[in-house]
Design an enzyme around this catalytic site. Sequence first.
Site, PDB file in Angstrom:
ATOM      1  N   GLU A 273       0.860  -1.180  -0.156  1.00 36.04           N
ATOM      2  CA  GLU A 273       0.120   0.191   0.034  1.00 36.04           C
ATOM      3  C   GLU A 273       0.935   1.170   0.019  1.00 36.04           C
ATOM      4  OE1 GLU A 273      -2.464  -0.410   3.508  1.00 36.04           O
ATOM      5  OE2 GLU A 273      -3.682  -2.058   2.835  1.00 36.04           O
ATOM      6  N   PRO A 274       1.734   1.314  -0.972  1.00 33.98           N
ATOM      7  CA  PRO A 274       2.620   2.753  -1.158  1.00 33.98           C
ATOM      8  C   PRO A 274       1.795   3.757  -1.266  1.00 33.98           C
ATOM      9  CG  PRO A 274       2.789   1.408  -2.988  1.00 33.98           C
ATOM     10  CD  PRO A 274       1.896   0.485  -2.171  1.00 33.98           C
ATOM     11  N   ARG A 276       3.455   7.770  -0.225  1.00 33.24           N
ATOM     12  CA  ARG A 276       4.535   8.781  -0.225  1.00 33.24           C
ATOM     13  C   ARG A 276       5.560   8.307  -1.434  1.00 33.24           C
ATOM     14  NH1 ARG A 276       5.719  11.953   4.379  1.00 33.24           N
ATOM     15  NH2 ARG A 276       4.847  10.046   5.586  1.00 33.24           N
ATOM     16  N   TYR A 316       4.019  18.702  11.627  1.00 34.66           N
ATOM     17  CA  TYR A 316       5.058  17.480  11.768  1.00 34.66           C
ATOM     18  C   TYR A 316       6.575  18.190  11.954  1.00 34.66           C
ATOM     19  CZ  TYR A 316       1.465  14.693   9.650  1.00 34.66           C
ATOM     20  OH  TYR A 316       0.290  14.164   9.252  1.00 34.66           O
ATOM     21  N   CYS A 342      -3.139  33.482   9.553  1.00 32.17           N
ATOM     22  CA  CYS A 342      -3.198  34.198  11.019  1.00 32.17           C
ATOM     23  C   CYS A 342      -2.821  33.393  12.115  1.00 32.17           C
ATOM     24  CB  CYS A 342      -4.354  35.023  11.163  1.00 32.17           C
ATOM     25  SG  CYS A 342      -4.596  36.216  10.080  1.00 32.17           S
ATOM     26  N   GLU A 343      -1.508  32.640  12.010  1.00 31.11           N
ATOM     27  CA  GLU A 343      -1.127  31.614  13.011  1.00 31.11           C
ATOM     28  C   GLU A 343       0.493  32.033  12.754  1.00 31.11           C
ATOM     29  OE1 GLU A 343      -2.568  28.677  14.317  1.00 31.11           O
ATOM     30  OE2 GLU A 343      -4.690  28.560  13.398  1.00 31.11           O
TER      31      GLU A 343
HETATM   32  N1  LLP Z   1      -1.485   1.857   4.459  1.00 31.77           N
HETATM   33  C1  LLP Z   1      -1.920   2.224   5.615  1.00 31.77           C
HETATM   34  C2  LLP Z   1      -2.910   1.361   6.288  1.00 31.77           C
HETATM   35  C3  LLP Z   1      -1.373   3.599   6.064  1.00 31.77           C
HETATM   36  O1  LLP Z   1      -1.943   3.934   7.387  1.00 31.77           O
HETATM   37  C4  LLP Z   1      -0.769   4.299   5.295  1.00 31.77           C
HETATM   38  C5  LLP Z   1      -0.334   5.752   5.947  1.00 31.77           C
HETATM   39  C6  LLP Z   1      -0.299   3.760   4.135  1.00 31.77           C
HETATM   40  C7  LLP Z   1      -0.514   2.584   3.795  1.00 31.77           C
HETATM   41  C8  LLP Z   1       0.433   4.786   3.295  1.00 31.77           C
HETATM   42  O2  LLP Z   1       1.828   5.143   3.767  1.00 31.77           O
HETATM   43  P1  LLP Z   1       3.054   5.550   2.811  1.00 31.77           P
HETATM   44  O3  LLP Z   1       3.383   4.619   1.880  1.00 31.77           O
HETATM   45  O4  LLP Z   1       2.588   6.988   2.226  1.00 31.77           O
HETATM   46  O5  LLP Z   1       4.006   6.031   4.006  1.00 31.77           O
HETATM   47  N2  LLP Z   1       0.123  12.620   6.873  1.00 31.77           N
HETATM   48  C9  LLP Z   1       1.411  12.126   7.299  1.00 31.77           C
HETATM   49  C10 LLP Z   1       1.670  10.679   6.835  1.00 31.77           C
HETATM   50  C11 LLP Z   1       0.252   9.870   7.318  1.00 31.77           C
HETATM   51  C12 LLP Z   1       0.329   8.357   7.039  1.00 31.77           C
HETATM   52  C13 LLP Z   1      -0.637   7.683   7.547  1.00 31.77           C
HETATM   53  N3  LLP Z   1      -0.718   6.249   6.977  1.00 31.77           N
HETATM   54  C14 LLP Z   1       2.431  12.807   6.577  1.00 31.77           C
HETATM   55  O6  LLP Z   1       2.195  13.777   5.919  1.00 31.77           O
HETATM   56  O7  LLP Z   1       3.684  12.485   6.447  1.00 31.77           O
END
Ligand code: LLP
Length: 418
Positions: A273-274, A276, A316, A342-343
């Site tokens: 489940e990629p 990012r 973050y 405004c923060e």
């Molecule tokens: N699968 C599940 C169950 C997840 O919870 C997530 C991300 C992914 C896949 C995808 O993960 P990735 O490959 O993108 O790392 N908003 C935060 C990141 C939150 C990620 C939440 N879950 C940020 O901006 O860094």
Amino acid sequence: MHHFVYKDNDLFCEDLSVAYIAEQIGTPFYLYSYSTIKRHFQVFNNAFNGLEHLTCFSLKSNSNLAILRLLALEGGGADIVSGGELFRALRAGITPNKIIYSGVGKTPSDMELALKSDILMFNVESDQELQTLNGVAKDIRGKAMIAIRINPDVEPKTHPYIVTGFSENKFGIGIKDSLKTYKLAKRLKNIDIKGISCHIGSQLTEIGPFVEALRKLKGLLRELKGMGLDIKFLNFGGGLGITYNDESPPHPFEYARALKDIIGEDRLTLILEPGRVIIGNAGILVTRVLYTKSTATKRFIIVDAGMNDLIRPTLYDSFHAVQPVKMTNSKMLTATIAGPICETGDFLAKDRKMPAFKPGDLVAIMSAGAYGFSMSSNYNSRPRPAEVMVKGKLFSIIRQRETYDDLISGEEIPKFLG
Ligand code: LLP
């Protein structure tokens, strides 16, 4: 590797100058490179060749229909966490039997929609959710295919807000407790157990935590087989990190090799489940400098994009590289790029060395493709920015800049207020 490079002194996205697009459509806007997205998907997906697998793009990182369509055409599936994401995935043409539904708070109506759409599987995160899903499946005389989401209790070494696979997090079920949940699932008539799932966190830059988690899952797999369960799918989630600054995360090839080594001879279909790693470095946020100002201690560059457009630095303290769209000024200075909100927390880059930007200059906030637009809001009643995709010399607006009318759409002044 991505397709945002300088030609002479101009930043290009593929074969188009970013400044040219800004002249055409105004700022701020998100800009995505078609070829980068496609390449990232192919590199990631092909890294798992030799193993039955399914790459389900995580919609939460970016759910624009055009991006989803591109990935659908590449054979990608979807990892969704809401009815809204299901709607988007289907609308973009992602095959239902490549859709996986995760998340701790699925509602019965979203479950029903997903069952009726014939998605591949639900990742179930609690006993109560399992009972609810069984009830919904019974009501519509169907069967829900499931994996139980395991919380393997490993330390993923990433930002605390995006850690998910630690026992103190709300996600998944501990390995020991999961045996009870699997037994419960076995008794439920409208549940069909298909797999194990797990996602330990996001922006992981080391291979160790992945390896540790997968080894634990393998142990569980043996126990489940011992219970007579036919586990066909192993969903290992997302989480592979990218380079924002000086991180050196494992290459997808290295990541895949490590997983393949552990999975070995087990005849499993691996689901990934990629998010990012596919879209993060395939997108940037383009903004224009409005003003510069200095206080007694700090210098600020005020731009026309703010934390409502890209909240990651605020939320973050994340690093996004800042690059000039035109390299005209070789003088460097230390400054903070702040938005119009405004923060005090409204900044895109804090106390960083950067070119001495002047009003009117265009600035590229790099690595903004993932969790950029998808986490944007209308805070301060700011219309959300446009999104643009470039393919070679072509560009297309894949989401119009919002209008003031969009801002109030759905709002109503009640009759008793005249
Ligand atoms: N699968 C599940 C169950 C997840 O919870 C997530 C991300 C992914 C896949 C995808 O993960 P990735 O490959 O993108 O790392 N908003 C935060 C990141 C939150 C990620 C939440 N879950 C940020 O901006 O860094």
